[in-house]
Design a protein around this motif. Structure first.
Motif, PDB file in Angstrom:
ATOM      1  N   ILE A  67      -5.836 -28.185   4.493  1.00  0.00           N
ATOM      2  CA  ILE A  67      -7.740 -27.827   4.336  1.00  0.00           C
ATOM      3  C   ILE A  67      -7.482 -27.543   5.733  1.00  0.00           C
ATOM      4  O   ILE A  67      -8.044 -27.913   6.325  1.00  0.00           O
ATOM      5  CB  ILE A  67      -8.978 -28.784   4.078  1.00  0.00           C
ATOM      6  CG1 ILE A  67      -7.539 -29.377   2.799  1.00  0.00           C
ATOM      7  CG2 ILE A  67      -9.750 -28.247   2.864  1.00  0.00           C
ATOM      8  CD1 ILE A  67      -7.213 -29.144   1.406  1.00  0.00           C
ATOM      9  N   LYS A  68      -7.941 -25.860   5.288  1.00  0.00           N
ATOM     10  CA  LYS A  68      -8.416 -25.124   7.135  1.00  0.00           C
ATOM     11  C   LYS A  68     -10.337 -25.049   7.234  1.00  0.00           C
ATOM     12  O   LYS A  68     -10.001 -23.420   6.449  1.00  0.00           O
ATOM     13  CB  LYS A  68      -7.441 -24.392   7.324  1.00  0.00           C
ATOM     14  CG  LYS A  68      -5.972 -25.229   8.029  1.00  0.00           C
ATOM     15  CD  LYS A  68      -5.566 -24.334   8.821  1.00  0.00           C
ATOM     16  CE  LYS A  68      -4.259 -24.399   9.077  1.00  0.00           C
ATOM     17  NZ  LYS A  68      -3.221 -23.541   9.740  1.00  0.00           N
ATOM     18  N   THR A  69     -10.893 -24.794   8.114  1.00  0.00           N
ATOM     19  CA  THR A  69     -11.852 -23.939   8.173  1.00  0.00           C
ATOM     20  C   THR A  69     -12.152 -22.339   8.534  1.00  0.00           C
ATOM     21  O   THR A  69     -10.095 -22.074   9.067  1.00  0.00           O
ATOM     22  CB  THR A  69     -12.798 -24.157   8.866  1.00  0.00           C
ATOM     23  OG1 THR A  69     -12.220 -24.324  10.580  1.00  0.00           O
ATOM     24  CG2 THR A  69     -12.914 -26.299   9.520  1.00  0.00           C
ATOM     25  N   SER A  70     -12.156 -21.410   7.949  1.00  0.00           N
ATOM     26  CA  SER A  70     -11.440 -20.196   8.854  1.00  0.00           C
ATOM     27  C   SER A  70     -11.384 -19.931   9.995  1.00  0.00           C
ATOM     28  O   SER A  70     -12.075 -19.441  10.677  1.00  0.00           O
ATOM     29  CB  SER A  70     -12.281 -19.209   7.199  1.00  0.00           C
ATOM     30  OG  SER A  70     -11.593 -18.076   7.424  1.00  0.00           O
ATOM     31  N   GLY A  71     -13.082 -19.963  10.222  1.00  0.00           N
ATOM     32  CA  GLY A  71     -13.934 -20.144  10.958  1.00  0.00           C
ATOM     33  C   GLY A  71     -13.865 -20.885  12.354  1.00  0.00           C
ATOM     34  O   GLY A  71     -13.099 -21.934  12.061  1.00  0.00           O
ATOM     35  N   LEU A  72     -14.117 -20.969  13.759  1.00  0.00           N
ATOM     36  CA  LEU A  72     -13.338 -21.407  14.909  1.00  0.00           C
ATOM     37  C   LEU A  72     -14.144 -22.774  14.349  1.00  0.00           C
ATOM     38  O   LEU A  72     -15.407 -23.585  14.148  1.00  0.00           O
ATOM     39  CB  LEU A  72     -14.113 -21.234  16.160  1.00  0.00           C
ATOM     40  CG  LEU A  72     -14.333 -20.073  16.251  1.00  0.00           C
ATOM     41  CD1 LEU A  72     -14.558 -19.023  17.682  1.00  0.00           C
ATOM     42  CD2 LEU A  72     -12.395 -18.993  17.071  1.00  0.00           C
ATOM     43  N   ALA A  73     -13.678 -24.322  15.375  1.00  0.00           N
ATOM     44  CA  ALA A  73     -13.799 -25.259  15.235  1.00  0.00           C
ATOM     45  C   ALA A  73     -13.372 -26.109  16.108  1.00  0.00           C
ATOM     46  O   ALA A  73     -12.877 -27.352  15.640  1.00  0.00           O
ATOM     47  CB  ALA A  73     -13.635 -25.970  13.529  1.00  0.00           C
ATOM     48  N   ALA A  74     -13.215 -25.489  17.267  1.00  0.00           N
ATOM     49  CA  ALA A  74     -12.723 -26.151  18.336  1.00  0.00           C
ATOM     50  C   ALA A  74     -11.540 -26.758  18.404  1.00  0.00           C
ATOM     51  O   ALA A  74     -11.209 -27.530  19.296  1.00  0.00           O
ATOM     52  CB  ALA A  74     -14.077 -26.706  18.782  1.00  0.00           C
ATOM     53  N   GLY A  75     -10.779 -26.595  17.386  1.00  0.00           N
ATOM     54  CA  GLY A  75      -8.994 -26.938  17.167  1.00  0.00           C
ATOM     55  C   GLY A  75      -9.485 -28.829  16.141  1.00  0.00           C
ATOM     56  O   GLY A  75      -8.194 -29.090  15.972  1.00  0.00           O
ATOM     57  N   LYS A  76     -10.515 -28.634  15.409  1.00  0.00           N
ATOM     58  CA  LYS A  76     -10.777 -29.951  14.888  1.00  0.00           C
ATOM     59  C   LYS A  76     -11.177 -29.441  13.681  1.00  0.00           C
ATOM     60  O   LYS A  76     -10.872 -30.827  13.042  1.00  0.00           O
ATOM     61  CB  LYS A  76     -12.472 -30.744  15.793  1.00  0.00           C
ATOM     62  CG  LYS A  76     -12.154 -31.078  16.978  1.00  0.00           C
ATOM     63  CD  LYS A  76     -13.004 -31.573  17.540  1.00  0.00           C
ATOM     64  CE  LYS A  76     -13.514 -32.744  18.913  1.00  0.00           C
ATOM     65  NZ  LYS A  76     -13.545 -30.878  19.541  1.00  0.00           N
ATOM     66  N   GLY A  77     -10.801 -28.549  13.345  1.00  0.00           N
ATOM     67  CA  GLY A  77     -11.152 -27.679  11.531  1.00  0.00           C
ATOM     68  C   GLY A  77      -9.899 -28.304  10.338  1.00  0.00           C
ATOM     69  O   GLY A  77      -9.729 -27.604   9.787  1.00  0.00           O
ATOM     70  N   VAL A  78      -9.085 -28.543  10.707  1.00  0.00           N
ATOM     71  CA  VAL A  78      -7.655 -28.996   9.691  1.00  0.00           C
ATOM     72  C   VAL A  78      -7.634 -30.234   9.238  1.00  0.00           C
ATOM     73  O   VAL A  78      -7.799 -31.485  10.610  1.00  0.00           O
ATOM     74  CB  VAL A  78      -6.380 -28.342  10.462  1.00  0.00           C
ATOM     75  CG1 VAL A  78      -5.088 -28.709   9.768  1.00  0.00           C
ATOM     76  CG2 VAL A  78      -6.608 -27.238  10.609  1.00  0.00           C
ATOM     77  N   LEU A  79      -7.697 -30.089   8.392  1.00  0.00           N
ATOM     78  CA  LEU A  79      -7.436 -31.865   7.647  1.00  0.00           C
ATOM     79  C   LEU A  79      -6.216 -31.685   7.251  1.00  0.00           C
ATOM     80  O   LEU A  79      -5.906 -30.672   6.358  1.00  0.00           O
ATOM     81  CB  LEU A  79      -8.104 -32.453   6.675  1.00  0.00           C
ATOM     82  CG  LEU A  79      -7.959 -33.536   6.060  1.00  0.00           C
ATOM     83  CD1 LEU A  79      -8.072 -34.820   7.208  1.00  0.00           C
ATOM     84  CD2 LEU A  79      -8.465 -33.357   4.252  1.00  0.00           C
ATOM     85  N   VAL A  80      -5.179 -33.244   7.365  1.00  0.00           N
ATOM     86  CA  VAL A  80      -3.504 -33.181   6.999  1.00  0.00           C
ATOM     87  C   VAL A  80      -3.537 -34.186   6.496  1.00  0.00           C
ATOM     88  O   VAL A  80      -3.901 -35.166   7.320  1.00  0.00           O
ATOM     89  CB  VAL A  80      -2.767 -32.604   7.958  1.00  0.00           C
ATOM     90  CG1 VAL A  80      -1.490 -32.606   7.116  1.00  0.00           C
ATOM     91  CG2 VAL A  80      -3.146 -31.574   8.474  1.00  0.00           C
ATOM     92  N   THR A  81      -3.891 -34.358   4.923  1.00  0.00           N
ATOM     93  CA  THR A  81      -3.650 -35.797   4.527  1.00  0.00           C
ATOM     94  C   THR A  81      -2.672 -36.098   3.432  1.00  0.00           C
ATOM     95  O   THR A  81      -2.304 -34.963   2.337  1.00  0.00           O
ATOM     96  CB  THR A  81      -4.989 -36.008   4.036  1.00  0.00           C
ATOM     97  OG1 THR A  81      -4.806 -37.821   3.111  1.00  0.00           O
ATOM     98  CG2 THR A  81      -5.370 -34.852   3.014  1.00  0.00           C
ATOM     99  N   ASP A  82      -2.411 -36.719   3.285  1.00  0.00           N
ATOM    100  CA  ASP A  82      -1.398 -37.065   1.817  1.00  0.00           C
ATOM    101  C   ASP A  82      -2.003 -37.739   0.656  1.00  0.00           C
ATOM    102  O   ASP A  82      -1.737 -38.282  -0.559  1.00  0.00           O
ATOM    103  CB  ASP A  82      -0.264 -38.404   1.898  1.00  0.00           C
ATOM    104  CG  ASP A  82       1.188 -37.365   3.149  1.00  0.00           C
ATOM    105  OD1 ASP A  82       1.334 -36.101   3.253  1.00  0.00           O
ATOM    106  OD2 ASP A  82       1.882 -38.478   3.714  1.00  0.00           O
TER     107      ASP A  82
END
Length: 419
Positions: A126-141
């Motif tokens: 799940i990614k933010t579309s906008g800017l999030a200083a490299g922290k806007g991505v969740l990768v999870t099982d």
């Protein structure tokens, strides 16, 4: 040089070999820092480091008054400020990437986002579309965590307006790698070295994503031939697609790839050098960096970028509580001793001064989440890594934290020399 972190310190250091460098706003650890804004400074070349000013159109404003600028306009910067648009562009360009769908915060789309997630297999992305200083991505099982993250982003709870539009991607597995190319609007010239970042805050890639806790270059599993193959896959087709859309892209393209069992896939494009990837890449460029960047800015990029064969490893020293609740204001000790370690350069990122006055001679204090970038250089990754960690042992402030496994796997893989 526009910016204030470790990336900008690395830029300023490399550019200073052949140019007089002013950094705005910089920080107390970067020589040449000034509170004057870019539009108030008369320079031959303007280099914009962070994504925020690029997305805000600083390059456009400078070009409008006749300045030579390395960095895309706001239209090109949308590759990073809108991940949804980036996916559209690379799909049109034929660049292999993960399957995806985009969703906004309206109730109908929110329900569709949750339904789409249920069609996917882990890992969930799940990614933010906008800017999030490299922290806007969740990768999870964990599918429940993914559903919660969708709501937190679309609600604006997690990343404000940057998260009110999201991209949900097909999960992929495999090692990640970053590559860079300089672009002059017509051509993309590859930096022939790969970089691997360590995003998670904890050893063993545990804990939340950060802006980057360290990195290494070059890589045993991505030699120069593989770099060339990956570059041909992504950079020229994307630059051509941007040109078809009327975007004159002059700056750096930063491509993140995942090397999946089914072949390489583009994870994302960024429109600036990575931080801390720049810290292990820029010092190894043997060309005159100022001339390279000026050529790209003028639309006349030289044919080849030469990068040395030695290795660099960067270890990021961060504050207690990073990234969620960083504690700042603590005095940094041991910096001079750390700098005396052979082959080590330390770039200042989140630093301030005890009395708040840059250049006053006062002690440096922690001023942000990621404080210092400790970079070791050597004939191979193992030597570079050893030097970086030797220097880290001299540094101290209350609650200082860093990963102990940066480049450990790469050091083992490159024992006996780099490729």
């Amino acid at each position: 040089m526009v910016g204030q972190g470790g990336r900008e310190h690395a830029f300023a250091s490399a550019l200073a070999a052949t140019a007089d460098v002013v950094v705005t706003p910089g920080n107390p650890g970067i020589a040449g820092s000034t509170p004057a804004t870019a539009t108030e400074i008369d320079a031959d070349l303007y280099v914009i480091g962070p994504e925020g000013p690029l997305a805000d159109g600083l390059a456009d404003r400078l070009r409008a008054v006749g300045r030579l600028v390395f960095g895309p306009g706001a239209d090109g910067a949308a590759l990073e400020s809108s991940k949804a648009w980036m996916k559209e562009v690379v799909s049109a360009a034929g660049v292999p990437t993960a399957g995806y769908a985009t969703f906004a915060s309206e109730p109908v789309q929110r329900r569709a986002a949750h339904a789409y997630l249920e069609t996917l297999a882990p890992p969930y992305v799940i990614k933010t579309s906008g800017l999030a200083a490299g922290k806007g991505v969740l990768v999870t099982d964990d599918v429940a965590s993914a559903h919660s993250d969708i709501d937190a982003k679309l609600d604006g709870t997690a990343f404000g307006d940057a998260g009110r539009r999201i991209v949900i991607e097909e999960g992929m597995r495999g090692p990640e790698v970053s590559l860079f190319a300089l672009c002059d609007g017509r051509r993309a010239v590859l930096l022939p070295t790969a970089v691997r970042d360590h995003k998670r805050v904890g050893d063993g890639d545990t804990g939340p994503n950060t802006g980057g806790m360290g990195c290494v270059s070059p890589l045993a599993d991505v030699d120069r031939a593989v770099c060339a193959e990956l570059g041909a896959l992504a950079f020229e087709p994307t630059l051509a697609e941007l040109a078809r859309r009327g975007v004159d892209y002059r700056g750096v393209l930063y491509a993140g790839f995942m090397l999946t069992p089914d072949g390489p896939r583009l994870l994302e494009f960024n429109v600036r050098f990575g931080d801390p990837e720049a810290q292990v890449t820029l010092p190894r460029i043997t060309n005159d960096l100022a001339l390279l960047l000026a050529g790209a800015a003028a639309g006349e990029l030289s044919d080849e970028i030469i990068v040395s064969d030695d290795a660099m490893v960067c270890v990021v020293c961060a504050v207690e509580g990073y990234p969620a609740a960083p504690r700042t204001g603590d005095v940094i000790s041991g910096l001079e001793r750390a700098r005396e370690v052979d082959g080590v350069t330390i770039f200042c990122a989140g630093v301030g001064t005890a009395d708040g006055q840059a250049g006053s001679g006062g002690s440096l204090v922690t001023g942000g989440g990621r404080v210092l970038n400790v970079c070791g250089r050597g004939p191979d990754v193992a030597a570079a890594r050893d030097r970086a960690y030797q220097a880290v042992q001299h540094l101290h402030w209350p609650g200082m934290t860093y990963r102990t496994d940066i480049a450990a796997a790469e050091a083992a893989a490159t024992a006996g020399g780099n490729r």
